[in-house]
Motif scaffolding. Sequence first.
Motif, short mmCIF file in Angstrom:
data_model
loop_
_atom_site.label_atom_id
_atom_site.label_comp_id
_atom_site.label_asym_id
_atom_site.label_seq_id
_atom_site.Cartn_x
_atom_site.Cartn_y
_atom_site.Cartn_z
N VAL A 112 8.45 4.43 64.88
CA VAL A 112 8.64 3.32 65.99
C VAL A 112 8.06 3.76 67.20
O VAL A 112 8.41 4.59 67.52
N GLY A 113 7.27 2.82 67.62
CA GLY A 113 7.01 3.05 69.12
C GLY A 113 5.57 3.82 69.36
O GLY A 113 4.76 3.66 68.32
N SER A 148 4.28 -2.65 66.76
CA SER A 148 5.46 -1.91 67.24
C SER A 148 5.62 -0.41 66.41
O SER A 148 6.31 0.42 66.84
N TYR A 149 4.61 -0.13 65.71
CA TYR A 149 4.51 1.07 64.87
C TYR A 149 3.31 1.85 65.19
O TYR A 149 2.31 1.13 65.81
#
Length: 146
Positions: free
Chosen positions: A104-105, A86-87
């Motif tokens: 993040v993302g 997710s990072y």
Amino acid sequence: MTPVSSAPAARSFAPRSARRRLVKPLLGLMVFAALFLALAWHLDRPSAASGPLAVVAASPLGQLSRSGADRALLVGRVEERLPAGSYTYVAVRTGEALTWAVTVGDAPPPGTPVQVRSMGRKTNFHSSRLSRTFPELVFGVVSRAD
């Protein structure tokens, strides 16, 4: 003698059968959801022995250092991009300097001009997903620079 119609019997049988077909899976789903929520609630609660400080220590964001330099935007171009769950880790080139940041993302692809709004930084940060240690890592929000 009155004629007996089988229509009422057929009408009452069809909805009842349909209800039975829906009730069992829905009941199973509700039981599964209840067990899942109970387990998630149990795992989310810190144990009494660890206390609130252990929860902060386990989070990488709980130990960030933020200096005056972190208040300024880091502006440059993405040189390298490493997705890790997710990072996303990005190497941002600002002139001669190369700074690693994590967000993040998703992050823009290499070659894209970006700006990084820092939330803080850590030194000697080890990413277990990447099996890599970063000498200095900026935690922040990476967005395209216009």
